[in-house]
Design a protein around this motif. Structure first.
Motif, PDB file in Angstrom:
ATOM      1  N   GLU A  14       0.679  -1.157  -0.044  1.00 21.46           N
ATOM      2  CA  GLU A  14       0.218   0.102  -0.161  1.00 21.46           C
ATOM      3  C   GLU A  14       0.847   1.409  -0.091  1.00 21.46           C
ATOM      4  O   GLU A  14       0.406   2.294   0.175  1.00 21.46           O
ATOM      5  CB  GLU A  14      -1.030   0.030   1.344  1.00 21.46           C
ATOM      6  N   GLU A  15       2.187   0.985  -0.055  1.00 25.62           N
ATOM      7  CA  GLU A  15       3.123   2.134   0.247  1.00 25.62           C
ATOM      8  C   GLU A  15       2.587   3.646  -0.889  1.00 25.62           C
ATOM      9  O   GLU A  15       2.567   4.621  -0.397  1.00 25.62           O
ATOM     10  CB  GLU A  15       4.458   1.832   0.013  1.00 25.62           C
ATOM     11  N   ASP A  16       2.811   3.261  -1.985  1.00 26.52           N
ATOM     12  CA  ASP A  16       2.452   4.505  -3.062  1.00 26.52           C
ATOM     13  C   ASP A  16       1.012   5.089  -2.737  1.00 26.52           C
ATOM     14  O   ASP A  16       1.160   6.366  -2.690  1.00 26.52           O
ATOM     15  CB  ASP A  16       2.456   3.985  -4.511  1.00 26.52           C
ATOM     16  N   LYS A  17       0.224   4.400  -2.395  1.00 21.28           N
ATOM     17  CA  LYS A  17      -1.318   5.063  -2.061  1.00 21.28           C
ATOM     18  C   LYS A  17      -0.937   5.983  -0.661  1.00 21.28           C
ATOM     19  O   LYS A  17      -1.610   7.136  -0.586  1.00 21.28           O
ATOM     20  CB  LYS A  17      -2.382   4.004  -1.897  1.00 21.28           C
ATOM     21  N   ILE A  18      -0.067   5.272   0.180  1.00 19.00           N
ATOM     22  CA  ILE A  18      -0.357   5.990   1.450  1.00 19.00           C
ATOM     23  C   ILE A  18       0.422   7.190   1.377  1.00 19.00           C
ATOM     24  O   ILE A  18       0.126   8.566   1.701  1.00 19.00           O
ATOM     25  CB  ILE A  18       0.387   5.134   2.582  1.00 19.00           C
ATOM     26  N   LEU A  19       1.521   7.090   0.667  1.00 21.95           N
ATOM     27  CA  LEU A  19       2.435   8.320   0.234  1.00 21.95           C
ATOM     28  C   LEU A  19       1.672   9.490  -0.540  1.00 21.95           C
ATOM     29  O   LEU A  19       2.059  10.536  -0.125  1.00 21.95           O
ATOM     30  CB  LEU A  19       3.843   7.917  -0.304  1.00 21.95           C
ATOM     31  N   SER A  20       1.256   8.933  -1.345  1.00 22.09           N
ATOM     32  CA  SER A  20       0.312   9.817  -2.356  1.00 22.09           C
ATOM     33  C   SER A  20      -0.665  10.691  -1.387  1.00 22.09           C
ATOM     34  O   SER A  20      -0.842  12.049  -1.589  1.00 22.09           O
ATOM     35  CB  SER A  20      -0.417   9.268  -3.324  1.00 22.09           C
ATOM     36  N   ASN A  21      -1.509  10.166  -0.480  1.00 24.30           N
ATOM     37  CA  ASN A  21      -2.554  10.840   0.198  1.00 24.30           C
ATOM     38  C   ASN A  21      -1.742  11.519   1.376  1.00 24.30           C
ATOM     39  O   ASN A  21      -2.234  12.759   1.493  1.00 24.30           O
ATOM     40  CB  ASN A  21      -3.226   9.741   1.175  1.00 24.30           C
ATOM     41  N   LEU A  22      -0.451  11.393   1.924  1.00 28.55           N
ATOM     42  CA  LEU A  22       0.045  11.917   2.712  1.00 28.55           C
ATOM     43  C   LEU A  22       0.708  13.456   1.974  1.00 28.55           C
ATOM     44  O   LEU A  22       0.809  14.766   2.645  1.00 28.55           O
ATOM     45  CB  LEU A  22       1.190  11.374   3.455  1.00 28.55           C
ATOM     46  N   LEU A  23       1.232  13.137   0.744  1.00 31.29           N
ATOM     47  CA  LEU A  23       1.324  14.222   0.068  1.00 31.29           C
ATOM     48  C   LEU A  23       0.393  15.413  -0.345  1.00 31.29           C
ATOM     49  O   LEU A  23       0.495  16.406  -0.101  1.00 31.29           O
ATOM     50  CB  LEU A  23       2.205  13.968  -1.274  1.00 31.29           C
ATOM     51  N   ASP A  24      -0.662  14.713  -0.523  1.00 30.66           N
ATOM     52  CA  ASP A  24      -1.816  15.498  -0.611  1.00 30.66           C
ATOM     53  C   ASP A  24      -2.307  16.381   0.527  1.00 30.66           C
ATOM     54  O   ASP A  24      -2.982  17.229   0.552  1.00 30.66           O
ATOM     55  CB  ASP A  24      -2.955  14.612  -1.127  1.00 30.66           C
ATOM     56  N   GLU A  25      -2.009  15.714   1.612  1.00 29.34           N
ATOM     57  CA  GLU A  25      -2.397  16.398   2.777  1.00 29.34           C
ATOM     58  C   GLU A  25      -1.448  17.412   3.468  1.00 29.34           C
ATOM     59  O   GLU A  25      -1.535  18.054   4.325  1.00 29.34           O
ATOM     60  CB  GLU A  25      -2.725  15.367   4.233  1.00 29.34           C
ATOM     61  N   GLY A  26      -0.335  17.642   2.492  1.00 21.76           N
ATOM     62  CA  GLY A  26       0.606  18.771   2.802  1.00 21.76           C
ATOM     63  C   GLY A  26       2.189  18.561   3.373  1.00 21.76           C
ATOM     64  O   GLY A  26       2.503  19.376   4.025  1.00 21.76           O
TER      65      GLY A  26
END
Length: 202
Positions: A14-26
């Motif tokens: 799930e790493e790419d999904k988690i990292l993408s979401n965290l980047l979206d969150e700032g």
């Protein structure tokens, strides 16, 4: 304060999904830390992350990826180790002593000061500094906006780190312990915790 996230040292589904979401969150900067990994796996992870965030990413090895993907920079895990031959871009470093900060800060975009608190990821590594030592280093101009706290950083000590005068914090264990890479798919708890941290840092 800048909010930096260090990846887990191992790759997971799930790493790419988690990292993408965290980047979206700032998230301000993502440090891709995968010691002794194959460049092929690193390239695969990068290819799964949104290109608009490449300028926020820093690699700890396989430095050619910086140019190939237009990343923010590279990170040298030693305070005084030389840069790769011919390298001209942004770079950062890790220090484990206040004495090394002055030299390490020269030309570095920023420096991690490691083992501020007891480490999550390395349980045998305990805090290397007292609050008085850190405040004295700030007084001497050694801790400033270019020095980021690393090691045991969690939501409970963010305000203290802000008061000491760190320019940023590096979170890893306090985020990753909220998601079991072996048997979990739902990362909502991890994401919500990151959002709480981001609010305090801002």
């Amino acid at each position: 304060m800048k909010l930096v996230l260090m990846t887990k040292p191992t790759f997971f589904v799930e790493e790419d999904k988690i990292l993408s979401n965290l980047l979206d969150e700032g998230m301000d900067i993502l440090h891709i830390y995968k010691p002794e990994s194959s460049p092929m796996f690193l390239e695969r992870l990068l290819s799964l992350l949104p290109e608009e965030y490449y300028k926020k990413m820093v690699v700890h090895e396989h430095y050619y990826l910086k140019e190939e993907y237009g990343l923010r920079g590279i990170h040298i895990d030693e305070p005084l180790a030389p840069l790769p031959a011919g390298y001209k871009g942004k770079f950062s470093r890790t220090c484990t002593s206040i004495e090394d900060l002055k030299e390490a800060k020269k030309k570095s975009e920023y420096v991690f000061l490691k083992y501020i608190y007891d480490s999550y990821s390395e349980p045998d590594k305990k805090s290397g500094f007292t609050i008085d030592q850190l405040l004295e280093a700030r007084k001497q101009g050694l801790i400033d906006k270019h020095v980021y706290a690393l090691g045991g950083v969690k939501i409970d000590n963010l305000k203290e780190l802000k008061q000491i005068g760190f320019g940023g914090v590096v979170v890893c264990g306090d985020i990753w312990k909220r998601f079991n890479i072996h048997n979990q798919q739902d990362y909502k708890e991890l994401l919500n915790h990151f959002i709480k941290i981001k609010k305090i840092v801002d």
